[in-house]
Design a protein around this motif. Structure first.
Motif, short mmCIF file in Angstrom:
data_model
loop_
_atom_site.label_atom_id
_atom_site.label_comp_id
_atom_site.label_asym_id
_atom_site.label_seq_id
_atom_site.Cartn_x
_atom_site.Cartn_y
_atom_site.Cartn_z
N ARG A 273 46.59 -29.05 10.69
CA ARG A 273 47.92 -29.44 11.16
C ARG A 273 48.87 -29.63 9.98
O ARG A 273 50.03 -29.22 10.02
N THR A 274 48.35 -30.25 8.94
CA THR A 274 49.18 -30.50 7.76
C THR A 274 49.64 -29.18 7.15
O THR A 274 50.82 -29.01 6.80
N ASP B 74 39.41 -34.55 -2.66
CA ASP B 74 39.02 -34.82 -4.04
C ASP B 74 37.50 -34.85 -4.18
O ASP B 74 36.86 -35.77 -3.70
N ILE C 98 51.91 -30.17 -4.41
CA ILE C 98 52.90 -29.13 -4.67
C ILE C 98 53.07 -29.08 -6.18
O ILE C 98 52.40 -29.81 -6.91
N HIS D 222 36.12 -38.03 -5.73
CA HIS D 222 36.11 -39.14 -4.78
C HIS D 222 34.94 -39.00 -3.82
O HIS D 222 34.24 -39.96 -3.52
N GLY E 176 38.64 -48.69 3.31
CA GLY E 176 39.81 -48.09 2.67
C GLY E 176 39.43 -47.27 1.45
O GLY E 176 40.01 -46.22 1.19
N ARG F 116 37.58 -43.85 2.63
CA ARG F 116 38.25 -42.82 3.40
C ARG F 116 38.73 -41.71 2.47
O ARG F 116 39.43 -41.95 1.50
N ARG G 224 41.05 -38.79 1.53
CA ARG G 224 42.40 -38.41 1.93
C ARG G 224 42.59 -36.91 2.00
O ARG G 224 41.91 -36.16 1.31
N ILE G 225 43.53 -36.52 2.84
CA ILE G 225 43.99 -35.13 2.82
C ILE G 225 45.12 -35.08 1.81
O ILE G 225 46.25 -35.45 2.09
N ASP G 226 44.80 -34.64 0.62
CA ASP G 226 45.81 -34.59 -0.43
C ASP G 226 46.71 -33.38 -0.24
O ASP G 226 46.24 -32.29 0.09
N ILE G 227 47.98 -33.60 -0.46
CA ILE G 227 48.91 -32.48 -0.52
C ILE G 227 49.38 -32.36 -1.96
O ILE G 227 49.88 -33.33 -2.53
N SER H 280 52.40 -27.71 9.30
CA SER H 280 53.67 -28.40 9.15
C SER H 280 54.38 -27.99 7.88
O SER H 280 55.58 -27.71 7.86
N LEU H 281 53.62 -27.96 6.80
CA LEU H 281 54.21 -27.59 5.52
C LEU H 281 54.71 -26.15 5.56
O LEU H 281 55.84 -25.85 5.17
#
Lengths: 341, 341
Positions: free
Chosen positions: A173-174, A302, A336, A305, A326, A329, A331-334, A177-178
């Motif tokens: 989805r990310t 990552d 650019i 991570h 926390g 978890r 992350r879905i890193d973006i 969107s991008l």
DNA sequence: GCCCCTTTGATGTGCGCCCCTCTTTCCGAA
DNA sequence: TTCGGAAAGAGGGGCGCACATCAAAGGGGC
């Protein structure tokens, strides 16, 4: 105020050290009433065993094993390297980490490798497959007392303790969107290249991508998925074909590995600037092309991570220690061009 | 193979345990030649002290202190909460963590607070200010043997051991890139609201933002910076003014806190869908409006990661332990609707 | 050769807990 | 009442290291 020790617990519970020890380590031969008393004393004093003394006294090393896909792409290589680095750091904490390679696509081989670990290790981290044999092998391991966490790719209905990885649907989805926003209102086709539609994470990413493109970007048309087998050459073929067949192609999303193929195809076509390209996994290669502008955004998880998190979770399980959700978890890193490390 | 212990080192060096101990803990009274021999034995055997035995034997607790800005925004509150959570987790590792509040803008008060910590603690993590007194206070602490790390906001030319936070210039550039691409080729004005131009991180973000807008997006004109003092009401005023004065406003970047003010102004103007809004820091509020679409992207630094990283660095310094740079680098997170946790 | 000072050895205690063995106490059943 | 087993106490050794003390050995200056 000094630490509260077992001594204090024994004293306030009105029992001997030996009895407290029996309760704490679930050794038999203690009356239920006494157990109750001890536990009350523990709660009352807020006693927490000293991790250092415990580990020292127990004297046992933890032995973990990472099962990773063999001979594969840059991401997996980075993951393995991070596993080894992590192994180095935890080595002086009495944690030994081994690594095995297994063919990614071969569920039976993976299952066999897992079965072979029984009795030899305390915990396993595995890049899993959504395959019945694998699921069963994991469940067997768990049943035999081995802690299992899945890494990067999950085995959904297995009894693994944790999944260390991203939500791939959300990643898809990310990406959509991008891509949708980066094409800046232009209308046209969007191509999606996957490694193989047998890989669960690729499917999930595709699903998420489709969802958002069709819902939020009516001007974009998603072309049928092409399989690139995570291989540069093959990916270049399918990307070139997409570019040739669709002059109105405005976006490309590569779900798996093989970014080199896409870059090559884009360069050859001379449309690198016009086609928005979203890739996965930050590698030296993708980083370079992110900065050059061929790749517009990289969706990343990552590996460092993930390696650390898996290790921490395995240790925590051994010590029955609490987990900081926390911290674990992924992350879905973006990335650019401007925020790449 | 069992662990290599001090015993082994002593044996292969041909000296007694006591001498090895003297070398390891830099105690005086050992001939240079002997030191050499011992260190060779250590290197040869790859000896690494057992963390658990060391900490147990040393018996000392580490006492750290976090100095945070008082009575402030959601991000700082989240940071403090994460510090307390971290404190809970490391409490059974003989680490005690205290927290103090100091007025953000008052350099002298901050410096005084830091001076007051001398002798009382082993390490300090401080949300710093780029102010001569603060720098001096930090250097004094360091000189007196206290480890200092700066948190979120750095004190550049001080002798702090580490800076735990993001590169704010890069964060500004990231915001600009996203905003520029999200406006989808439209031309117009872009507004930037900062908390105060006395805050170093705000200035840096602004500089990065300016750079990229002027270099990469010729269709966009950056308006003069407005100060919102990180306060919802004041931010709403300046945002409303911007919207009223510039019908062709296509983007807004809020460098500091007070996102509520911008959202209110956008809602009131009815242009929430047309104006691209990039904010900082993921909070329950910004998360909600990210999902609703009022906020288009959030640039974030993970306060949990920062709290843990600062703590780890302080511990590592005490133990002269190695640091995993990859683990300690604070990322510039980009969150859009689809990848928020 | 004597003395002193530096260097090294020897040894012990303790950190908090695990794990094992050997009593002692207690309670219920026969 | 006796006996046996369960429950509890008591104690010790050890994990690997820090830290302190005291004694012994070595070397140089006089």
């Amino acid at each position: 105020m000094a630490r509260t020790t077992l001594q204090d617990v024994a004293k306030t519970a009105g029992v001997s050290l030996a009895t407290v020890d029996r309760v704490l380590n679930r050794r038999p031969g203690v009356h239920a009433r006494t157990v109750e008393r001890v536990q009350q004393a523990i709660a009352q004093l807020g006693y927490r065993p000293d991790r250092f003394a415990t580990r020292l006294a127990r004297g046992r090393d933890y032995h973990f094993h990472f099962v990773l896909p063999s001979g594969s792409n840059a991401f997996m290589q980075a993951l393995e390297e991070r596993v080894r680095v992590t192994a180095g750091y935890v080595a002086d904490e009495r944690v030994r980490i081994g690594v095995t390679h297994v063919d990614v696509f071969d569920g039976e081989a993976l299952a066999a490798a897992l079965e072979g670990l029984q009795g030899a290790v305390d915990g396993v981290a595995v890049v899993a497959l959504d395959h019945p044999s694998v699921r069963e092998a994991i469940d067997d391991l768990v049943a035999s007392g081995v802690t299992v966490v899945t890494l990067v790719s999950d085995a959904p209905r297995s009894r693994r303790a944790h999944y260390v990885g991203i939500d791939n649907t959300a990643a898809g989805r990310t990406a959509a969107s991008l891509l949708g926003r980066f094409v800046a209102g232009r209308k046209g086709k969007v191509g999606l290249v996957a490694g193989s539609m047998a890989l669960r994470d690729h499917i999930e990413r595709q699903i998420g991508f489709e969802q958002v493109i069709s819902r939020d970007f009516p001007g974009l048309t998603l072309l049928p998925v092409r399989e690139g087998r995570d291989d540069d050459e093959r990916v270049e073929e399918v990307a070139s074909a997409l570019l040739a067949e669709h002059p109105d192609l405005v976006g490309l999303y590569n779900v798996g590995a093989g970014n080199g193929g896409i870059v090559a195809a884009l360069d050859a076509s001379g449309r690198a600037r016009d086609v928005v390209f979203i890739a996965h996994e930050l590698t030296p290669f993708s980083r370079r092309h992110l900065i050059r502008g061929t790749i517009d955004a990289v969706i990343n998880q990552d590996p460092g991570h993930e390696a650390r998190s898996a290790t921490r979770l395995l240790i925590a399980e051994q010590e029955k220690a609490p987990i900081d959700a926390g911290q674990e978890r992924i992350r879905i890193d973006i990335f650019i061009r401007d925020n790449v490390p």
